[in-house]
Every structure is written in C-alpha cells, then in structure tokens.
Design an enzyme around this catalytic site. Structure first.
Site, PDB file in Angstrom:
ATOM      1  N   SER A 172     -18.674 -42.011  45.242  1.00  0.00           N
ATOM      2  CA  SER A 172     -19.215 -40.676  45.048  1.00  0.00           C
ATOM      3  C   SER A 172     -20.070 -40.258  46.252  1.00  0.00           C
ATOM      4  CB  SER A 172     -19.993 -40.626  43.728  1.00  0.00           C
ATOM      5  OG  SER A 172     -20.256 -39.309  43.335  1.00  0.00           O
ATOM      6  N   ASP A 267     -11.576 -36.172  37.282  1.00  0.00           N
ATOM      7  CA  ASP A 267     -12.794 -36.092  38.083  1.00  0.00           C
ATOM      8  C   ASP A 267     -12.768 -34.785  38.866  1.00  0.00           C
ATOM      9  OD1 ASP A 267     -14.909 -36.431  39.878  1.00  0.00           O
ATOM     10  OD2 ASP A 267     -14.286 -38.416  40.547  1.00  0.00           O
ATOM     11  N   HIS A 297     -14.725 -39.803  36.596  1.00  0.00           N
ATOM     12  CA  HIS A 297     -15.718 -40.129  37.623  1.00  0.00           C
ATOM     13  C   HIS A 297     -16.617 -41.253  37.105  1.00  0.00           C
ATOM     14  CE1 HIS A 297     -17.939 -39.097  41.285  1.00  0.00           C
ATOM     15  NE2 HIS A 297     -19.029 -39.426  40.608  1.00  0.00           N
TER      16      HIS A 297
END
Length: 328
Positions: A172, A267, A297
């Site tokens: 991320s 995601d 995610h």
C-alpha cells in the site's frame, strides 16, 4: 496487464468483511491521526507471531532528521529446511516499508508479514519505521526510506547479506515508498537495487480508475479513507504533482529495478497498481504482475488467526518464488 475482479470476494473474505463492516467505529477521515492510529492498532487481527525466527532485533539508524527505528529479522533455518539461498554472506536483503496510508501502521502492525517473508525466503528482512504524516508530511517518510537504503548497503555484510542484491518491498503506502525510493535512487545515482516487491501500491491518481469507483466502499479501504490519507500526506498542493510522491507520473521509468506488482480484485488501488506495472513493462523493466481477483486490500497481511487466508499464504509463496527466480 489484466486487472479484473471475481464475481464475488472469496468466501473467507466475505466472512471477514461481514465482521469488519459490523465494527462500530468511525472512519479514519472522521478522527484525528492519533486516534486513527489507535483504531488501526486495535483492529490488527494477528495474535502471536506466525513463525519463530533465529533472531528479531530492534535498532535505530541515523536518518535525515534524527534516528529511524528499524527491526531486523534473521531467518536462519527456522523452518527446518536446508539453506539453499547461497553461500553465507551471499543472501539478498529485503528492506520492507509498512503500509497505512503514510499516517498509520508501524513495525508492530506488520511484524507477522515481515516474519513470514524472512522465513519463507531465507533472506534477512529489515522493517523501517519511517516518519508518519501529518506531523511529518511528504517527503519526510520517503527521506527516511532512502536513508534506510543507504544504511542497508553498508550494513549488508554484517547481516551476512549481499549489498548488490537489495530488495525494496512494501504494501500500500509502503509499496508507494518502495517504488519512490527506487526512482529516487535511480535519479540520484544512488545504490543499485536488485528488485522491487510492490504489494497493492499507490502510484498515481487512483480516482481516475474503474477500481476506485467499483471498490470505493465496503471492501476495507474506502475512497474516503484514501482521500483523507492523501490530504494528510501531501501538505502542499504542488506536491500532488511530484513524481516522488506519485511515481506513475514520471515521464521515464526506464532503468528501474525488475519488479513484482501484486494487486487485489476488490481493492480501489487495483487499477493503479496494474497501470504502474504496465508503465514499467513499457519502459523495458522486467515485471511480473499478479492479481488476486477475489481478495481485498490488506489481504497480504491476513496470515494468522482469526483471519488466516490460504490465498494470502499463496501470495507470499508467489512473491518469494519471483524473488528467487530473479536473485538466485
């Protein structure tokens, strides 16, 4: 690059989402950064470490604005297998940057991920506790990550690792920082990086993608969360156009290290990661793109009870396979 999503999330993910979405907590954009960190820490699902290693050591290194905490994971042969990673002192070294929107997350929240990467690969892993926004907005965190890279080159021999085979990895926001650190090192003529492992990275303007629209609510990371994280990280409007904040904005991505890019079907960052992988490929950079179309995610860290996903373990196996193929 195919960036699709399955008709429905994996059944195990659906069970997790029912639990996650039932939590009676405010969204990150409704609270302060300090409260967001406390909320995130409480929501971490891992219990005891997923694997014991030969050693786990906390240290600090010199950063551009004071000391930067790091944690060093030495795998030894903790899984009982023979050491097939090369001669002593000839192992790759993974430098890991945790996720959390540049605002939340820490060495602690990603401890299990780093333990598993070290154990599965046989490589030492160094996790970096870079400075967080909004107290330390862009480029503070990136500067800490770059300082950690320079430190890793010098420290590799003492860690029985090869300074010419350093991997930048992260998930991320950490994937964003890994990509940005690689770009910064190329442009500065800094250390050579052997590989990038980018797990659902944020690399550009995700709001212009289909996945931002279709996955913006109900799948862990929301569009509102993403907007809030971005506001905390980028103190000045001009920074939103900085290539080291958003590497996908760079005109030229040639000469960057080979990469594995992992994304999840449900995601909002899925298409952003796929677009970066395509940009790298078009620039002549060797890329392995892997999309887990029934995942959400954060799934890469869901490797211990009460949320222990087989698909997450498979993603780790895929990532380690790519590293070994490229580095051994």
């Amino acid at each position: 690059m195919t960036a699709s999503r399955a008709p429905e999330p994996h059944p195990d993910v659906k069970t997790f989402l029912e639990m996650y979405n039932s939590l009676d907590t405010p969204s990150f954009d409704e609270v302060s950064a300090e409260e967001a960190r406390r909320m995130f820490d409480k929501m971490q699902l891992g219990g005891d470490p997923v694997v014991a290693l030969e050693s786990v050591e906390d240290r600090t290194i010199d950063g551009p604005n004071g000391e930067v905490p790091i944690r060093i994971y030495e795998p030894g042969t903790a899984d009982g297998s023979s050491d097939d990673t090369g001669a002593e002192g000839d192992r790759p070294l993974i430098l890991y940057f945790h996720g959390g929107g540049w605002v939340i997350g820490s060495i602690e929240t990603h401890d299990n991920t780093c333990r598993k990467l070290a154990n599965d690969s046989g490589y030492p892993v160094v996790s970096v506790d870079y400075r967080l926004a909004p107290e330390h907005p862009f480029p503070a965190g990136l500067e800490d990550c770059y300082a950690a890279l320079e430190w890793a080159v010098d420290a590799a021999p003492a860690l029985e690792a090869d300074s010419d085979r350093i991997v930048l990895a992260g998930d991320s926001a950490g994937g964003n920082l890994a990509a940005a650190t690689a770009l910064l090192s190329r442009d500065r003529g800094g250390p050579e990086i052997a590989y990038q492992l980018l797990v659902y990275p944020g690399t550009g303007d995700a709001t212009e993608t289909n996945s931002y629209e279709e996955n913006g609510e109900g799948y862990v990371l929301s569009a509102d969360d993403m907007d809030w994280f971005r506001e905390q990280y980028l103190e000045r409007e001009i920074d939103d156009g900085n290539i080291y904040a958003w590497p996908r904005l760079a005109n030229d991505l040639s000469g960057l290290p080979p990469a594995t890019v992992l994304t999840a079907g449900f995601d909002p960052l899925r298409d952003d990661g796929a677009a970066y992988a395509k940009r790298l490929e078009d620039a002549g950079v060797p890329v392995r793109y892997r999309n887990y179309d029934d995942m959400v995610h954060g799934f890469f860290g869901m490797i211990s009870e009460p949320v222990n996903l087989d698909r997450a373990h498979a993603a780790h196996e895929d990532a380690v396979s790519d590293l070994r193929r490229a580095l051994e």
